[in-house]
Motif scaffolding. Structure first.
Motif, short mmCIF file in Angstrom:
data_model
loop_
_atom_site.label_atom_id
_atom_site.label_comp_id
_atom_site.label_asym_id
_atom_site.label_seq_id
_atom_site.Cartn_x
_atom_site.Cartn_y
_atom_site.Cartn_z
N PRO A 1 0.57 -1.21 0.11
CA PRO A 1 -0.06 -0.03 -0.15
C PRO A 1 0.97 1.26 -0.01
O PRO A 1 0.61 2.56 -0.44
CB PRO A 1 -0.88 -0.12 1.09
N PHE A 2 2.24 1.08 0.60
CA PHE A 2 2.82 2.39 0.65
C PHE A 2 4.16 2.56 -0.33
O PHE A 2 4.93 3.53 -0.47
CB PHE A 2 3.35 2.65 2.07
N GLY A 3 4.18 1.33 -1.45
CA GLY A 3 5.27 1.53 -2.41
C GLY A 3 6.57 1.14 -1.86
O GLY A 3 7.55 1.46 -2.49
N GLY B 1 7.72 -2.13 -1.79
CA GLY B 1 8.24 -3.13 -2.29
C GLY B 1 7.63 -4.42 -1.51
O GLY B 1 7.20 -4.18 -0.33
N PRO B 2 7.30 -5.57 -1.90
CA PRO B 2 6.84 -6.78 -1.58
C PRO B 2 7.78 -7.03 -0.08
O PRO B 2 7.20 -7.48 0.92
CB PRO B 2 6.80 -7.82 -2.33
N TYR B 3 8.99 -7.37 -0.26
CA TYR B 3 9.91 -7.52 0.85
C TYR B 3 9.68 -6.55 2.04
O TYR B 3 9.47 -7.07 3.19
CB TYR B 3 11.35 -7.42 0.39
N MET B 4 9.68 -5.42 1.80
CA MET B 4 9.57 -4.43 2.87
C MET B 4 7.96 -4.57 3.34
O MET B 4 7.78 -3.87 4.36
CB MET B 4 9.99 -3.15 2.54
N SER B 5 7.00 -4.92 2.69
CA SER B 5 5.79 -5.07 3.20
C SER B 5 5.70 -6.26 3.86
O SER B 5 4.86 -6.64 4.80
CB SER B 5 4.81 -4.97 2.01
N LEU B 6 6.08 -7.50 3.40
CA LEU B 6 6.17 -8.67 4.09
C LEU B 6 6.74 -8.79 5.40
O LEU B 6 6.27 -9.48 6.49
CB LEU B 6 6.52 -9.91 3.30
N ILE B 7 8.08 -8.24 5.47
CA ILE B 7 8.60 -8.62 6.54
C ILE B 7 8.00 -7.80 7.96
O ILE B 7 7.83 -8.72 8.91
CB ILE B 7 9.97 -7.93 6.29
N LEU C 1 -4.21 -2.18 11.34
CA LEU C 1 -5.01 -1.11 10.89
C LEU C 1 -4.49 -0.61 9.41
O LEU C 1 -5.43 -0.20 8.56
CB LEU C 1 -4.27 0.19 11.95
N VAL C 2 -3.36 -1.09 8.97
CA VAL C 2 -2.81 -0.79 7.67
C VAL C 2 -3.77 -1.70 6.58
O VAL C 2 -4.35 -1.45 5.82
CB VAL C 2 -1.35 -1.05 7.48
N ALA C 3 -3.75 -2.88 7.19
CA ALA C 3 -4.52 -4.05 6.35
C ALA C 3 -6.00 -3.53 6.31
O ALA C 3 -6.71 -3.55 5.24
CB ALA C 3 -4.38 -5.43 7.05
N MET C 4 -6.63 -3.12 7.30
CA MET C 4 -8.10 -2.67 7.12
C MET C 4 -8.26 -1.37 6.63
O MET C 4 -9.39 -1.34 6.10
CB MET C 4 -8.64 -2.79 8.82
N LEU C 5 -7.57 -0.29 7.01
CA LEU C 5 -7.70 1.04 6.42
C LEU C 5 -7.12 1.38 5.09
O LEU C 5 -7.72 2.01 4.23
CB LEU C 5 -7.38 1.97 7.45
N ALA C 6 -5.89 0.92 4.78
CA ALA C 6 -5.26 1.03 3.64
C ALA C 6 -5.38 0.00 2.49
O ALA C 6 -5.57 0.32 1.44
CB ALA C 6 -3.88 1.47 4.00
N VAL C 7 -5.34 -1.16 2.96
CA VAL C 7 -5.29 -2.38 1.70
C VAL C 7 -6.62 -2.86 1.49
O VAL C 7 -7.04 -3.01 0.59
CB VAL C 7 -4.49 -3.77 2.62
N HIS C 8 -7.45 -2.83 2.64
CA HIS C 8 -8.87 -3.47 1.99
C HIS C 8 -9.85 -2.17 2.71
O HIS C 8 -10.80 -2.42 3.41
CB HIS C 8 -9.18 -4.45 3.04
N PRO C 9 -9.97 -1.15 2.20
CA PRO C 9 -10.79 0.08 2.88
C PRO C 9 -12.18 -0.29 2.43
O PRO C 9 -13.29 0.43 2.97
CB PRO C 9 -10.35 1.24 2.16
#
Length: 135
Positions: free
Chosen positions: A47-49, A51-57, A88-96
């Motif tokens: 959601p914040f650009g 990259g996948p690695y820095m989102s998954l860790i 909160l990132v998952a609920m509000l930014a990824v799946h709003p």
């Protein structure tokens, strides 16, 4: 603030909340990310650009390491804050666009870990035992 000893029922309730919430998060979200790391890198939302690695860790830290700390009752409030942030990132930014029904699991996890962040682990925790031993 007055230092009071919580009843055994409150401590058993907090232990139950710590164990069940953490095991549920670990089993449903954390372990699959670890066991299928390469596959998760291809499908994790970014959601914040970063990259996948820095989102998954951070998700793995919040969904694997933090539940283990909470189960033990070590740095419980800090571990809960990491989980709350990822949720909160998952609920509000990824799946709003999710309805309450679609996101109910995430919202229930937020309720569990926010409650633990407010209350702390209770007296039946490793952190409390270590503090008592060396106090």
């Amino acid at each position: 603030m007055k230092n009071t000893v919580a009843s055994p029922r409150i401590n058993s309730g907090l232990l139950f909340l710590r164990l069940t919430g953490s095991l549920l998060l670990l089993y449903v979200h954390g372990l699959p990310k670890v066991f299928h790391f390469s596959e998760e890198l291809t499908r994790i939302e970014d959601p914040f650009g970063f990259g996948p690695y820095m989102s998954l860790i951070p998700a793995i830290v919040a969904e694997v390491l933090c539940p283990l700390l909470i189960i033990l009752g070590v740095s419980t409030r800090l571990a809960c804050l990491a989980i709350i942030a990822v949720l909160l990132v998952a609920m509000l930014a990824v799946h709003p666009n999710w309805s309450i029904a679609e996101g109910q699991f995430g919202w229930l996890l937020l309720i569990i870990f926010t409650t633990l962040a407010i209350t702390g682990p209770g007296q039946w925790s490793l952190e409390r035992k270590v503090a008592e031993r060396f106090a």
